[in-house]
Write a protein that holds these residues in place. Structure first.
Motif, PDB file in Angstrom:
ATOM      1  N   GLN A  25      51.187  27.917  53.977  1.00 55.46           N
ATOM      2  CA  GLN A  25      51.200  29.327  53.596  1.00 55.46           C
ATOM      3  C   GLN A  25      49.930  29.607  52.803  1.00 55.46           C
ATOM      4  O   GLN A  25      49.611  28.889  51.847  1.00 55.46           O
ATOM      5  CB  GLN A  25      52.429  29.655  52.749  1.00 55.46           C
ATOM      6  CG  GLN A  25      52.517  31.137  52.372  1.00 55.46           C
ATOM      7  CD  GLN A  25      53.726  31.456  51.504  1.00 55.46           C
ATOM      8  OE1 GLN A  25      53.590  31.883  50.359  1.00 55.46           O
ATOM      9  NE2 GLN A  25      54.910  31.219  52.051  1.00 55.46           N
ATOM     10  N   LYS A  26      49.213  30.631  53.207  1.00 55.39           N
ATOM     11  CA  LYS A  26      47.978  31.004  52.522  1.00 55.39           C
ATOM     12  C   LYS A  26      47.987  32.503  52.284  1.00 55.39           C
ATOM     13  O   LYS A  26      48.403  33.275  53.152  1.00 55.39           O
ATOM     14  CB  LYS A  26      46.747  30.615  53.359  1.00 55.39           C
ATOM     15  CG  LYS A  26      46.622  29.126  53.613  1.00 55.39           C
ATOM     16  CD  LYS A  26      45.432  28.795  54.508  1.00 55.39           C
ATOM     17  CE  LYS A  26      44.125  29.033  53.785  1.00 55.39           C
ATOM     18  NZ  LYS A  26      42.963  28.584  54.608  1.00 55.39           N
ATOM     19  N   GLU A  27      47.510  32.902  51.121  1.00 55.13           N
ATOM     20  CA  GLU A  27      47.467  34.322  50.782  1.00 55.13           C
ATOM     21  C   GLU A  27      46.367  34.546  49.750  1.00 55.13           C
ATOM     22  O   GLU A  27      46.221  33.766  48.799  1.00 55.13           O
ATOM     23  CB  GLU A  27      48.814  34.766  50.219  1.00 55.13           C
ATOM     24  CG  GLU A  27      48.900  36.230  49.854  1.00 55.13           C
ATOM     25  CD  GLU A  27      50.262  36.606  49.314  1.00 55.13           C
ATOM     26  OE1 GLU A  27      50.311  37.404  48.354  1.00 55.13           O
ATOM     27  OE2 GLU A  27      51.270  36.085  49.838  1.00 55.13           O
ATOM     28  N   LYS A  28      45.602  35.580  49.939  1.00 53.59           N
ATOM     29  CA  LYS A  28      44.531  35.897  48.995  1.00 53.59           C
ATOM     30  C   LYS A  28      44.581  37.376  48.655  1.00 53.59           C
ATOM     31  O   LYS A  28      44.524  38.230  49.535  1.00 53.59           O
ATOM     32  CB  LYS A  28      43.169  35.543  49.589  1.00 53.59           C
ATOM     33  CG  LYS A  28      42.007  35.723  48.613  1.00 53.59           C
ATOM     34  CD  LYS A  28      40.709  35.225  49.220  1.00 53.59           C
ATOM     35  CE  LYS A  28      39.566  35.349  48.232  1.00 53.59           C
ATOM     36  NZ  LYS A  28      38.282  34.861  48.830  1.00 53.59           N
ATOM     37  N   THR A  29      44.734  37.683  47.365  1.00 54.84           N
ATOM     38  CA  THR A  29      44.756  39.058  46.882  1.00 54.84           C
ATOM     39  C   THR A  29      43.771  39.192  45.725  1.00 54.84           C
ATOM     40  O   THR A  29      43.117  38.217  45.325  1.00 54.84           O
ATOM     41  CB  THR A  29      46.168  39.449  46.397  1.00 54.84           C
ATOM     42  OG1 THR A  29      46.480  38.691  45.213  1.00 54.84           O
ATOM     43  CG2 THR A  29      47.212  39.156  47.465  1.00 54.84           C
TER      44      THR A  29
END
Length: 284
Positions: A66-70
């Motif tokens: 799982q990857k997420e960038k904010t």
């Protein structure tokens, strides 16, 4: 579709249509090439199992990521297929993901609020954890993780963990539980470990290391206070233990981490409990 092209399927029973679809070779297959299409055999076998009431074989587990960038947080969590197929480990990692992400987001929000109130720029935080396989033998699955955490300071920090799954007993265990005693294991590896650490330090520093107990970055550290990771090259037996040392523990931050690989020798094997020795390679 060979054998039914040019004919309507409406008059055929559903079971017959499914069986034909499962077993018919593709248009690109030539006579005699059907054996080269293993997917057809699998589909037909699964169909036959369903019709006879037999369960289909479970699908192989897939690695998880799982990857997420904010603007608040760059987050990543991953673990291999070998862990995903063990429900207890998949649940453990899933919980760690949820808790870690929630805590990291909370900290990032608080930091951003403080930055706005103090009128200074906010730097997005990071939390990235990746588990990989170090050994996958008939008896043990050994995993290691590398985590990177950044909370807006001058630099981030890297940390490590190890996890050992006993396949025979279907439970997680500690590396130290395999030892006759931590003290015996430490004594068995200390000289080799200290010599290898000095060599690794010298390679990074470009000069020989003069060991001194008065200097934290030249003295030999306690390997038992570091992360011990069982390793296997052939997937049959555990043939080594790698001592993973995080930044600051054996040298300044600029030197990064150290990994000291110690192959199984007679002294190490003797420090392993008799009931586990068959899972370790013979002394080199």
């Amino acid at each position: 579709m060979h054998g039914i092209e040019g004919r309507g399927l409406a008059g055929l029973p559903l079971a017959a249509v499914l069986l034909l679809c499962a077993c018919s070779p593709s248009k690109g297959a030539k006579n005699g090439d059907e054996a080269a299409l293993p997917g057809n055999d699998v589909a037909a076998s699964n169909f036959a199992n369903r019709m006879s009431g037999q369960p289909e074989p479970p699908s192989p587990a897939q690695p998880f990521e799982q990857k997420e960038k904010t603007d608040l947080l760059e987050f990543a969590y991953a673990y291999p297929a070998q862990a995903a197929q063990i429900p207890v480990l998949a649940e453990r990692f899933g919980n760690a993901l949820k808790v870690g992400k929630a805590d990291a987001l909370k900290m990032a929000r608080e930091d951003r609020k403080a930055a706005r109130e103090a009128d200074y720029p906010f730097r997005a935080h990071s939390l990235e954890t990746r588990w990989t396989v170090a050994a996958d033998t008939p008896r043990f699955l050994a995993l290691r993780s590398e985590s990177y955490v950044y909370t807006g300071g001058a630099h981030g920090m890297t940390g490590y963990e190890a996890l050992l799954w006993d396949k025979a007993r279907k439970r997680e265990t500690a590396v130290t539980a395999l030892m006759t005693s931590p003290a015996a294991f430490a004594a068995a590896i200390r000289d080799r470990f200290c010599d290898a650490l000095d060599k690794a330090r010298a390679e990074k520093r470009g000069a020989p290391v003069k060991r001194s107990d008065d200097d934290d970055f030249t003295k030999c550290i306690d390997p038992m206070q570091q992360v011990l990771v069982p390793t296997s090259k052939d997937g049959k037996l555990v043939d080594g233990v790698t001592v993973v040392i995080g930044p600051y523990s054996a040298g300044p931050y600029a030197e990064g981490s150290y990994e000291i690989a110690l192959p199984v020798d007679a002294a190490m094997r003797k420090a392993i409990k008799t009931e586990y020795q068959d899972a370790f390679a013979a002394a080199e």
